[in-house]
Design an enzyme around this catalytic site. Structure first.
Site, PDB file in Angstrom:
ATOM      1  N   SER A  61      44.531  29.174  39.012  1.00 19.35           N
ATOM      2  CA  SER A  61      45.648  29.993  39.516  1.00 19.35           C
ATOM      3  C   SER A  61      45.840  29.950  41.029  1.00 19.35           C
ATOM      4  CB  SER A  61      45.452  31.446  39.102  1.00 19.35           C
ATOM      5  OG  SER A  61      46.001  31.638  37.842  1.00 19.35           O
ATOM      6  N   LYS A  64      48.926  28.540  42.331  1.00 19.93           N
ATOM      7  CA  LYS A  64      50.179  29.318  42.381  1.00 19.93           C
ATOM      8  C   LYS A  64      50.614  29.551  43.825  1.00 19.93           C
ATOM      9  CE  LYS A  64      49.323  31.304  37.873  1.00 19.93           C
ATOM     10  NZ  LYS A  64      48.453  32.149  37.101  1.00 19.93           N
ATOM     11  N   TYR A 185      52.888  22.601  35.412  1.00 22.50           N
ATOM     12  CA  TYR A 185      52.108  23.798  35.740  1.00 22.50           C
ATOM     13  C   TYR A 185      50.613  23.537  35.492  1.00 22.50           C
ATOM     14  CZ  TYR A 185      49.876  28.311  34.862  1.00 22.50           C
ATOM     15  OH  TYR A 185      48.990  29.357  34.874  1.00 22.50           O
ATOM     16  N   TYR A 237      45.362  39.676  40.416  1.00 21.69           N
ATOM     17  CA  TYR A 237      45.945  40.206  39.166  1.00 21.69           C
ATOM     18  C   TYR A 237      45.842  41.724  39.110  1.00 21.69           C
ATOM     19  CZ  TYR A 237      44.650  35.388  38.247  1.00 21.69           C
ATOM     20  OH  TYR A 237      44.447  34.064  38.346  1.00 21.69           O
ATOM     21  N   VAL A 255      40.711  31.055  37.442  1.00 21.93           N
ATOM     22  CA  VAL A 255      39.666  31.146  36.416  1.00 21.93           C
ATOM     23  C   VAL A 255      38.659  29.995  36.471  1.00 21.93           C
ATOM     24  CG1 VAL A 255      40.914  32.610  34.765  1.00 21.93           C
ATOM     25  CG2 VAL A 255      41.155  30.119  34.628  1.00 21.93           C
TER      26      VAL A 255
HETATM   27  N1  GLN Z   1      45.466  27.486  34.028  1.00 19.02           N
HETATM   28  C1  GLN Z   1      45.163  28.862  33.820  1.00 19.02           C
HETATM   29  C2  GLN Z   1      46.141  29.470  32.842  1.00 19.02           C
HETATM   30  O1  GLN Z   1      47.284  29.149  32.923  1.00 19.02           O
HETATM   31  C3  GLN Z   1      45.198  29.582  35.123  1.00 19.02           C
HETATM   32  C4  GLN Z   1      44.930  31.048  34.981  1.00 19.02           C
HETATM   33  C5  GLN Z   1      44.070  31.635  36.052  1.00 19.02           C
HETATM   34  O2  GLN Z   1      43.437  30.951  36.850  1.00 19.02           O
HETATM   35  N2  GLN Z   1      43.999  32.935  36.050  1.00 19.02           N
HETATM   36  O3  GLN Z   1      45.807  30.238  32.003  1.00 19.02           O
END
Ligand code: GLN
Length: 305
Positions: A61, A64, A185, A237, A255
């Site tokens: 993530s 992003k 993505y 988050y 993650v």
């Molecule tokens: N690739 C992961 C997903 O889309 C990224 C989520 C994350 O790092 N929180 O679920």
């Protein structure tokens, strides 16, 4: 500084046992959860490291942040936020509840719904190579590549992101090919970085988007301001509120176990610690940042010493 970093690492290690690697992407579940590293790069480009700061892991993530800055630079603020808010959702990163029931816009670009929408605006006009090149530049790391194994693993276990993407299409937010959006993505989530590359990116953001040594502009100043603000409110988050109180440093987690942290005008911090808490944030990473924030007086609202 070096001593403080090593102390932080020791503190972080004590929490690893309470976390686990992400398991919904099988390839991430195979990672050794005992990996732990922290890197600080200061404004004067002094680099301090402790632990596993050269090990590659997937950015997940934290991409992003890169995709949002890329989109803001290429498409402008108005387009990016035409159908997206900038409010914390208070829900899990992969939730689609509020998107369907309480609002017709993704809450913010740091959760999956918002990041998929952001990628959706880019997918028709930009390639993965364009975005990879940008990622390498802003992280000052030319060795970033896509981890094919993690990519394949996530693509074959992405029912939830696929559901979010089709829901976005049903609401007129994704206008281009949904499967292509999902692939781009996921490719961005599969970029392999190190704690050091994240610290580099943190320092570029802390420096308003300029290369810390040459002063050359790497990122648009307005995009950087916006990205840092959203990192502060939404970057961890549904853990963002407590993290802001305890740590007070705009940060973004993934993650894969990474955390990118930006100490305004002072330093970039990169963390790797794949044992996660229930919200998907590195458990030891957060403890290390809390310790660093207290010990080095890095909280954005810290009183003058
Ligand atoms: N690739 C992961 C997903 O889309 C990224 C989520 C994350 O790092 N929180 O679920």
């Amino acid at each position: 500084m070096q001593k403080v970093l090593e102390e932080a690492l020791e503190i972080g290690k004590q929490y690893i046992e309470y976390g686990n690697c992400a398991s919904y992407i099988p390839e991430l579940a195979r990672v050794d959860k005992n990996n732990l590293g922290v890197c600080i790069i200061t404004k004067s480009v002094d680099r301090y490291t402790a632990g596993d700061t050269k090990k590659r892991f997937t950015i997940q993530s934290i991409s992003k942040v890169i995709s949002l800055a890329f989109a803001l630079e290429r498409l402008g603020h108005e387009k990016v936020f035409e159908k997206m808010s900038m409010e914390p959702s208070g829900d899990a990163f992969d939730s689609l509840l509020k998107l369907d029931m309480a609002s017709n816009k993704p809450f913010n670009p740091m959760i999956n719904a918002g990041a998929l929408a952001t990628i959706g605006y880019l997918v028709a006009d930009f390639t993965f190579e364009d975005m990879l090149e940008y990622a390498r530049r802003v992280c000052m790391d030319k060795n970033i590549v896509m981890d094919e194994t993690v990519y394949e693993s996530e693509m074959s276990h992405c029912a939830r992101n696929r559901a979010i993407a089709y829901l976005l299409q049903s609401k007129g937010i994704l206008e281009h090919d949904v499967e292509e959006t999902l692939k781009l993505y996921t490719k961005m989530c599969s970029l392999s970085v190190t704690a050091e590359s994240l610290a580099n990116l943190g320092l570029v953001l802390a420096s308003g988007g300029r290369h810390p040594e040459t002063g050359v502009r790497l990122m648009d100043a307005e995009a950087v301001r916006l990205v840092k603000s959203i990192m502060l409110t939404c970057g961890m988050y549904d853990g963002s509120g407590e993290f802001a109180v305890r740590v007070g440093i705009p940060s973004k987690s993934g993650v894969g176990g990474g955390i990118l942290a930006v100490v305004e005008k002072r330093m970039g911090i990169g963390i790797y610690g794949p044992a996660l808490d229930e919200k998907g944030n590195s458990i030891a990473g957060q403890k290390m940042l809390e310790y660093l924030s207290k010990t080095l007086n890095l909280h954005m609202f810290a009183s003058e010493l």
